[in-house]
Design a protein around this motif. Structure first.
Motif, mmCIF file in Angstrom:
data_model
loop_
_atom_site.group_PDB
_atom_site.id
_atom_site.type_symbol
_atom_site.label_atom_id
_atom_site.label_comp_id
_atom_site.label_asym_id
_atom_site.label_seq_id
_atom_site.Cartn_x
_atom_site.Cartn_y
_atom_site.Cartn_z
ATOM 1 N N THR A 131 0.813 -1.215 0.000
ATOM 2 C CA THR A 131 0.000 0.000 0.000
ATOM 3 C C THR A 131 0.843 1.260 0.000
ATOM 4 N N MET A 132 2.132 1.150 0.315
ATOM 5 C CA MET A 132 3.027 2.299 0.346
ATOM 6 C C MET A 132 3.588 2.628 -1.033
ATOM 7 N N VAL A 133 3.507 1.696 -1.962
ATOM 8 C CA VAL A 133 4.171 1.855 -3.256
ATOM 9 C C VAL A 133 3.662 3.056 -4.054
ATOM 10 N N PRO A 134 2.342 3.290 -4.185
ATOM 11 C CA PRO A 134 1.908 4.440 -4.993
ATOM 12 C C PRO A 134 2.476 5.773 -4.530
ATOM 13 N N GLU A 135 2.508 6.019 -3.213
ATOM 14 C CA GLU A 135 3.068 7.268 -2.710
ATOM 15 C C GLU A 135 4.578 7.318 -2.929
ATOM 16 N N THR A 136 5.232 6.194 -2.747
ATOM 17 C CA THR A 136 6.684 6.154 -3.002
ATOM 18 C C THR A 136 6.971 6.490 -4.460
ATOM 19 N N TYR A 137 6.211 5.909 -5.377
ATOM 20 C CA TYR A 137 6.426 6.171 -6.801
ATOM 21 C C TYR A 137 6.170 7.636 -7.135
ATOM 22 N N ALA A 138 5.126 8.212 -6.556
ATOM 23 C CA ALA A 138 4.839 9.627 -6.800
ATOM 24 C C ALA A 138 5.993 10.497 -6.315
ATOM 25 N N TRP A 139 6.553 10.153 -5.158
ATOM 26 C CA TRP A 139 7.704 10.918 -4.644
ATOM 27 C C TRP A 139 8.914 10.766 -5.567
ATOM 28 N N VAL A 140 9.159 9.556 -6.033
ATOM 29 C CA VAL A 140 10.295 9.316 -6.934
ATOM 30 C C VAL A 140 10.164 10.159 -8.199
ATOM 31 N N LYS A 141 8.979 10.229 -8.765
ATOM 32 C CA LYS A 141 8.778 11.018 -9.981
ATOM 33 C C LYS A 141 9.036 12.501 -9.749
ATOM 34 N N GLU A 142 8.785 12.982 -8.535
ATOM 35 C CA GLU A 142 9.031 14.390 -8.220
ATOM 36 C C GLU A 142 10.506 14.750 -8.231
#
Length: 401
Positions: A131-142
């Motif tokens: 469940t943490m992956v979507p937020e992690t991916y969004a942060w990585v893209k930033e």
């Protein structure tokens, strides 16, 4: 020479009840008399040697812990990596969840990140979930730059949401944990210019009934790695070395291809003839070093797996570059075979590196496997080590004259 654990002094027995002790500090096995807990800190379970060398500060750290992981994730990982249908339902929840984590961390630009890893990475590894992956991916893209073109890698199945998705396997769990380190450190100004390399080994016993990794007939080994710390296996057949890691230097095959594809050229050779990415970093994968992330320095680990079968493998060695910059892989594993226990083996590796003039922070961890003490064949680097030692002693005498 069989590995012997002094049971009366170093274990706690429980029959029908669970004694109070820190879960992460022990590896457990079942016996007819009840549950046995063996402390990971025992020199017979994991051997450790650690020195700051001639430097005034220590940037090398390490950690080991027993983790409680989702047994379904472990089952998926074993099936994916080794094609084995591991049935955890017969073991009981405590044993089905058990995996041993061993990490080695080599800091640069300061000790802040490597100390953070020592304290937190095993906990992060245990606690992350899909469940943490979507937020992690969004942060990585930033982050931008290199990561503008990032598509999630092994985390791709979960980046758009986790409903009706499979559980993480160990490769995905390691990747999420490593990205979480950088995300957690992103607000720390020190971590902008400070970083660490890391190698993490996960040992998951497949035996039924469960026995510790150093006696198990089948152990699933997963190694997650960034940088130039090294993980080496030594076979009982001739003491052959099997590297589980490849150095993530800018001129290495895998890294040069990755960086050229995504970033073009940023490789600069310094005045000592060493290749540096962006003219500053020897390693192109690391944790921390946040100011360089947009230029292609990734925390995404390279993950490799191996099935440890019976007595085919004698031990695993983890070393920092304070050792590997002085000794070859073959010298490291040959020195370890001389140790009377894992602690003595680690000490021998570190001492010889220092005898040859190694003054950097240095760490060696020796992890026994079922083939401990059963290596057949000659010590292949003995003559070379003797020659190198004589040359080193001669050079030191000349400097003192």
């Amino acid at each position: 020479m069989a590995l012997r654990i002094p049971i009366k002094a170093r274990i706690a027995r429980t029959v029908g009840t669970v004694q109070h002790a820190a879960y992460h500090d022990y590896v457990r096995c079942a016996t007819p008399g009840g549950l046995i807990r063996l402390p990971l800190i025992s020199p017979n379970v994991i051997g450790v040697a650690n020195s700051r060398g001639n430097r005034g500060h220590q940037e090398d750290f390490y950690a080991f812990a027993t983790l409680s992981l989702n047994p379904e994730e472990l089952r998926i990982s074993v099936k994916k990596a080794h094609g084995i249908n591991w049935d955890h339902t017969k073991l009981g929840d405590q044993f089905a969840r058990q995996a041993v984590f061993i990490g080695i961390y080599d800091g640069h630009g300061g000790s802040a990140v490597s100390q953070y890893l020592r304290q937190e990475l095993h906990g992060l590894f245990e606690s992350v979930d899909k469940t943490m992956v979507p937020e992690t991916y969004a942060w990585v893209k930033e982050i931008g730059g290199y990561f503008k073109r990032h598509r999630g890698g092994v985390l791709a199945p979960w980046i758009n949401g986790t409903e009706n998705t499979p559980e993480l396997d160990l490769e995905a769990r390691a990747t999420e944990a490593f990205f979480q380190v950088d995300r957690n450190l992103s607000s720390d100004p020190v971590a902008q210019k400070c970083g660490a390399t890391a190698s993490v080994a996960i040992l998951h016993t497949l035996d039924d009934p469960p026995v510790p990794f150093f006696a198990a007939e089948q152990v699933a080994l997963t190694v997650a790695h960034v940088g130039d710390t090294r993980v080496l296996l030594c076979s009982t057949n001739g003491g052959k070395v099997f590297p589980m890691t490849e150095n993530h230097h800018a001129d290495a095959r895998i890294e040069s291809a990755r960086l050229r594809r995504m970033m073009g050229s940023g490789l600069i050779t310094d005045s000592f003839g060493e290749s540096r990415w962006m003219g500053a970093l020897a390693n192109t994968r690391s944790l921390g070093d946040l100011q360089f992330k947009k230029f292609g320095v990734t925390p995404e680990p390279e993950v490799r797996t191996k099935l440890i079968q019976g007595k085919e493998w004698a031990y695993m060695v983890l070393v920092s570059d304070g050792v590997s910059s002085i000794l070859s892989d073959n010298e490291v594993v040959d020195l370890a075979r001389l140790g009377k226990n894992p602690k003595d083996a680690a000490d021998r590796i570190l001492s010889f590196a220092q005898d040859l003039g190694g003054g950097d922070n240095a760490t060696a961890l020796v992890v026994p496997l079922a083939g401990w003490g059963k290596i057949q064949g000659p010590d292949k680097t003995k003559a070379l080590r003797e020659y190198r030692f004589e040359q080193s002693v001669g050079s030191e005498r000349q400097r003192r004259m």
